[in-house]
Design a protein around this motif. Structure first.
Motif, PDB file in Angstrom:
ATOM      1  N   SER A 130      -2.670 -16.355  38.429  1.00  0.00           N
ATOM      2  CA  SER A 130      -3.423 -15.150  38.747  1.00  0.00           C
ATOM      3  C   SER A 130      -4.717 -15.512  39.460  1.00  0.00           C
ATOM      4  CB  SER A 130      -3.730 -14.360  37.472  1.00  0.00           C
ATOM      5  OG  SER A 130      -4.538 -15.123  36.611  1.00  0.00           O
ATOM      6  N   ALA A 131      -5.097 -14.648  40.359  1.00  0.00           N
ATOM      7  CA  ALA A 131      -6.322 -14.875  41.121  1.00  0.00           C
ATOM      8  C   ALA A 131      -7.518 -14.577  40.229  1.00  0.00           C
ATOM      9  CB  ALA A 131      -6.352 -13.961  42.340  1.00  0.00           C
ATOM     10  N   VAL A 132      -8.594 -15.295  40.437  1.00  0.00           N
ATOM     11  CA  VAL A 132      -9.810 -15.070  39.666  1.00  0.00           C
ATOM     12  C   VAL A 132     -10.478 -13.824  40.199  1.00  0.00           C
ATOM     13  CG1 VAL A 132     -12.068 -16.013  39.057  1.00  0.00           C
ATOM     14  CG2 VAL A 132     -10.088 -17.518  39.211  1.00  0.00           C
ATOM     15  N   VAL A 133     -10.808 -12.911  39.310  1.00  0.00           N
ATOM     16  CA  VAL A 133     -11.480 -11.684  39.704  1.00  0.00           C
ATOM     17  C   VAL A 133     -12.877 -11.736  39.122  1.00  0.00           C
ATOM     18  CG1 VAL A 133     -11.491  -9.188  39.524  1.00  0.00           C
ATOM     19  CG2 VAL A 133      -9.326 -10.402  39.718  1.00  0.00           C
ATOM     20  N   VAL A 159     -13.118  -3.324  43.240  1.00  0.00           N
ATOM     21  CA  VAL A 159     -12.061  -4.255  42.846  1.00  0.00           C
ATOM     22  C   VAL A 159     -11.461  -3.801  41.516  1.00  0.00           C
ATOM     23  CG1 VAL A 159     -11.568  -6.636  42.174  1.00  0.00           C
ATOM     24  CG2 VAL A 159     -13.086  -6.191  44.102  1.00  0.00           C
ATOM     25  N   LEU A 160     -12.330  -3.496  40.547  1.00  0.00           N
ATOM     26  CA  LEU A 160     -11.839  -3.056  39.234  1.00  0.00           C
ATOM     27  C   LEU A 160     -11.136  -1.708  39.339  1.00  0.00           C
ATOM     28  CD1 LEU A 160     -14.740  -4.104  36.821  1.00  0.00           C
ATOM     29  CD2 LEU A 160     -12.581  -5.269  37.253  1.00  0.00           C
ATOM     30  N   LYS A 161     -11.679  -0.811  40.170  1.00  0.00           N
ATOM     31  CA  LYS A 161     -11.039   0.497  40.352  1.00  0.00           C
ATOM     32  C   LYS A 161      -9.644   0.332  40.947  1.00  0.00           C
ATOM     33  CE  LYS A 161     -15.196   3.266  40.857  1.00  0.00           C
ATOM     34  NZ  LYS A 161     -16.038   4.072  41.724  1.00  0.00           N
ATOM     35  N   ASP A 162      -9.535  -0.549  41.949  1.00  0.00           N
ATOM     36  CA  ASP A 162      -8.227  -0.794  42.568  1.00  0.00           C
ATOM     37  C   ASP A 162      -7.246  -1.368  41.544  1.00  0.00           C
ATOM     38  OD1 ASP A 162      -9.212   0.129  44.952  1.00  0.00           O
ATOM     39  OD2 ASP A 162      -9.525  -1.881  45.821  1.00  0.00           O
ATOM     40  N   ALA A 218      -1.440  -6.737  38.087  1.00  0.00           N
ATOM     41  CA  ALA A 218      -2.776  -6.142  38.215  1.00  0.00           C
ATOM     42  C   ALA A 218      -3.454  -6.088  36.842  1.00  0.00           C
ATOM     43  CB  ALA A 218      -2.684  -4.745  38.821  1.00  0.00           C
ATOM     44  N   PHE A 219      -2.665  -5.799  35.825  1.00  0.00           N
ATOM     45  CA  PHE A 219      -3.241  -5.766  34.469  1.00  0.00           C
ATOM     46  C   PHE A 219      -3.713  -7.157  34.054  1.00  0.00           C
ATOM     47  CE2 PHE A 219      -2.937  -6.026  29.804  1.00  0.00           C
ATOM     48  CZ  PHE A 219      -3.904  -5.092  29.479  1.00  0.00           C
ATOM     49  N   SER A 220      -2.939  -8.175  34.400  1.00  0.00           N
ATOM     50  CA  SER A 220      -3.330  -9.543  34.078  1.00  0.00           C
ATOM     51  C   SER A 220      -4.671  -9.884  34.728  1.00  0.00           C
ATOM     52  CB  SER A 220      -2.244 -10.506  34.541  1.00  0.00           C
ATOM     53  OG  SER A 220      -2.630 -11.828  34.313  1.00  0.00           O
ATOM     54  N   ARG A 221      -4.834  -9.508  35.981  1.00  0.00           N
ATOM     55  CA  ARG A 221      -6.102  -9.778  36.678  1.00  0.00           C
ATOM     56  C   ARG A 221      -7.236  -8.938  36.092  1.00  0.00           C
ATOM     57  NH1 ARG A 221      -3.028  -9.353  41.931  1.00  0.00           N
ATOM     58  NH2 ARG A 221      -3.914  -7.287  41.805  1.00  0.00           N
ATOM     59  N   LEU A 222      -6.942  -7.687  35.756  1.00  0.00           N
ATOM     60  CA  LEU A 222      -7.953  -6.822  35.136  1.00  0.00           C
ATOM     61  C   LEU A 222      -8.354  -7.386  33.778  1.00  0.00           C
ATOM     62  CD1 LEU A 222      -9.557  -4.134  35.267  1.00  0.00           C
ATOM     63  CD2 LEU A 222      -7.647  -3.076  34.037  1.00  0.00           C
ATOM     64  N   TYR A 223      -7.363  -7.842  33.046  1.00  0.00           N
ATOM     65  CA  TYR A 223      -7.607  -8.448  31.727  1.00  0.00           C
ATOM     66  C   TYR A 223      -8.572  -9.621  31.861  1.00  0.00           C
ATOM     67  CZ  TYR A 223      -6.576 -10.383  27.086  1.00  0.00           C
ATOM     68  OH  TYR A 223      -6.672 -10.843  25.798  1.00  0.00           O
ATOM     69  N   ASP A 224      -8.292 -10.510  32.822  1.00  0.00           N
ATOM     70  CA  ASP A 224      -9.157 -11.673  33.034  1.00  0.00           C
ATOM     71  C   ASP A 224     -10.588 -11.250  33.361  1.00  0.00           C
ATOM     72  OD1 ASP A 224      -7.024 -13.348  32.571  1.00  0.00           O
ATOM     73  OD2 ASP A 224      -6.611 -13.714  34.706  1.00  0.00           O
ATOM     74  N   ALA A 225     -10.741 -10.143  34.054  1.00  0.00           N
ATOM     75  CA  ALA A 225     -12.070  -9.693  34.475  1.00  0.00           C
ATOM     76  C   ALA A 225     -12.846  -9.000  33.357  1.00  0.00           C
ATOM     77  CB  ALA A 225     -11.935  -8.747  35.671  1.00  0.00           C
ATOM     78  N   ILE A 226     -12.157  -8.314  32.446  1.00  0.00           N
ATOM     79  CA  ILE A 226     -12.897  -7.491  31.466  1.00  0.00           C
ATOM     80  C   ILE A 226     -12.786  -7.981  30.027  1.00  0.00           C
ATOM     81  CG2 ILE A 226     -12.706  -5.438  32.921  1.00  0.00           C
ATOM     82  CD1 ILE A 226     -10.520  -4.403  31.015  1.00  0.00           C
ATOM     83  N   ALA A 227     -11.927  -8.928  29.746  1.00  0.00           N
ATOM     84  CA  ALA A 227     -11.705  -9.351  28.354  1.00  0.00           C
ATOM     85  C   ALA A 227     -12.967  -9.916  27.703  1.00  0.00           C
ATOM     86  CB  ALA A 227     -10.567 -10.365  28.274  1.00  0.00           C
ATOM     87  N   ALA A 228     -13.707 -10.749  28.407  1.00  0.00           N
ATOM     88  CA  ALA A 228     -14.904 -11.368  27.814  1.00  0.00           C
ATOM     89  C   ALA A 228     -15.979 -10.326  27.471  1.00  0.00           C
ATOM     90  CB  ALA A 228     -15.453 -12.445  28.733  1.00  0.00           C
ATOM     91  N   GLU A 233      -8.928  -8.969  17.174  1.00  0.00           N
ATOM     92  CA  GLU A 233      -7.881  -7.960  16.983  1.00  0.00           C
ATOM     93  C   GLU A 233      -8.269  -6.638  17.649  1.00  0.00           C
ATOM     94  OE1 GLU A 233      -6.197  -5.767  13.078  1.00  0.00           O
ATOM     95  OE2 GLU A 233      -6.256  -7.961  12.964  1.00  0.00           O
ATOM     96  N   VAL A 234      -9.506  -6.218  17.435  1.00  0.00           N
ATOM     97  CA  VAL A 234      -9.970  -4.969  18.046  1.00  0.00           C
ATOM     98  C   VAL A 234      -9.979  -5.094  19.571  1.00  0.00           C
ATOM     99  CG1 VAL A 234     -11.959  -3.411  18.294  1.00  0.00           C
ATOM    100  CG2 VAL A 234     -11.302  -4.243  16.032  1.00  0.00           C
ATOM    101  N   ALA A 235     -10.416  -6.234  20.089  1.00  0.00           N
ATOM    102  CA  ALA A 235     -10.429  -6.433  21.549  1.00  0.00           C
ATOM    103  C   ALA A 235      -9.014  -6.310  22.115  1.00  0.00           C
ATOM    104  CB  ALA A 235     -11.037  -7.793  21.888  1.00  0.00           C
ATOM    105  N   GLN A 236      -8.032  -6.858  21.411  1.00  0.00           N
ATOM    106  CA  GLN A 236      -6.640  -6.735  21.869  1.00  0.00           C
ATOM    107  C   GLN A 236      -6.203  -5.267  21.856  1.00  0.00           C
ATOM    108  OE1 GLN A 236      -4.665  -8.985  23.301  1.00  0.00           O
ATOM    109  NE2 GLN A 236      -6.425 -10.352  23.161  1.00  0.00           N
ATOM    110  N   GLU A 237      -6.616  -4.533  20.805  1.00  0.00           N
ATOM    111  CA  GLU A 237      -6.282  -3.102  20.745  1.00  0.00           C
ATOM    112  C   GLU A 237      -6.907  -2.358  21.926  1.00  0.00           C
ATOM    113  OE1 GLU A 237      -7.671  -1.731  16.946  1.00  0.00           O
ATOM    114  OE2 GLU A 237      -6.223  -2.954  15.836  1.00  0.00           O
ATOM    115  N   VAL A 238      -8.132  -2.738  22.274  1.00  0.00           N
ATOM    116  CA  VAL A 238      -8.808  -2.112  23.419  1.00  0.00           C
ATOM    117  C   VAL A 238      -8.019  -2.383  24.701  1.00  0.00           C
ATOM    118  CG1 VAL A 238     -10.878  -2.173  24.873  1.00  0.00           C
ATOM    119  CG2 VAL A 238     -11.093  -2.154  22.374  1.00  0.00           C
ATOM    120  N   MET A 239      -7.607  -3.627  24.883  1.00  0.00           N
ATOM    121  CA  MET A 239      -6.868  -3.971  26.096  1.00  0.00           C
ATOM    122  C   MET A 239      -5.543  -3.201  26.168  1.00  0.00           C
ATOM    123  SD  MET A 239      -9.148  -5.718  27.440  1.00  0.00           S
ATOM    124  CE  MET A 239      -8.325  -6.172  28.951  1.00  0.00           C
ATOM    125  N   LEU A 240      -4.889  -3.058  25.025  1.00  0.00           N
ATOM    126  CA  LEU A 240      -3.651  -2.258  25.014  1.00  0.00           C
ATOM    127  C   LEU A 240      -3.938  -0.801  25.359  1.00  0.00           C
ATOM    128  CD1 LEU A 240      -1.755  -3.694  21.918  1.00  0.00           C
ATOM    129  CD2 LEU A 240      -1.084  -3.831  24.322  1.00  0.00           C
TER     130      LEU A 240
END
Length: 194
Positions: A2-5, A16-19, A31-41, A59-66
């Protein structure tokens, strides 16, 4: 791979995030994988500040991502940027987890309090025991010497009736009679019912 976002910095549009979020809304897993990399931290950082427990925070962070994956189509670009939208979801989830944990702890505490039998008041128990011993001593003084010695040997030293008779040099029948009379006098003195 995945590309670094990179998150948009000051002065850079969040396009970029909106796209990415628009693509996620259409079910694009890459796209979700790239979005995940950008917002997970940032999501995990916010959740950790609220929840505090590292395992629960993850656990809560994973719930948020879902939730971001499931609700991406609800995002409205005209109502704000992606990061505040995601972090609002994260904050709400984190607060919900803290409230849920507190409610569970409160329930456990109420259940424990309801099932807890109060401990004896040691001071009151000691005073009561001391008063009872004093009363027994006072009543023992009202007995004859033979009665007092016989009771002391039998009840405080553990002697049998024949041993008491032998120590006191009195017939066994006399010892039994003296003991019975002594117990009756003690009972009356202590005010114990028959």
């Amino acid at each position: 791979m995945s590309a670094v976002v990179h998150l948009p910095g000051p002065g850079r549009p969040g396009s970029v995030l909106k796209d990415l979020l628009t693509q996620v809304a259409r079910g694009d897993q890459d796209a979700f994988s790239r979005l995940y990399d950008a917002i997970a931290a940032p999501v995990l950082g916010l959740v950790r500040r609220v929840v505090r427990d590292p395992a629960q925070s993850e656990e809560v962070a994973q719930e948020v991502m879902l939730e971001v994956w499931r609700t991406a189509a609800r995002y409205r670009a005209d109502q704000g940027e992606v990061m505040p939208w995601v972090l609002t979801i994260a904050h709400r989830r984190a607060v919900d987890r803290v409230r849920s944990a507190q409610a569970a702890a409160d329930r456990d505490q109420r259940a424990a309090a309801a099932s807890h039998t109060p401990a004896f008041d040691d001071v009151a128990e000691q005073v009561e025991g001391r008063l009872e011993r004093e009363q027994v001593r006072r009543c023992m003084k009202t007995l004859t010497d033979l009665q007092r010695e016989a009771l002391t040997l039998a009840y405080y030293r553990g002697y049998t009736y024949p041993q008491v008779a032998e120590v006191l040099g009195a017939p066994l029948g006399t010892i039994k009679t003296r003991m019975r009379d002594a117990l009756i006098r003690l009972r009356d003195c202590l005010g114990v019912g028959a």
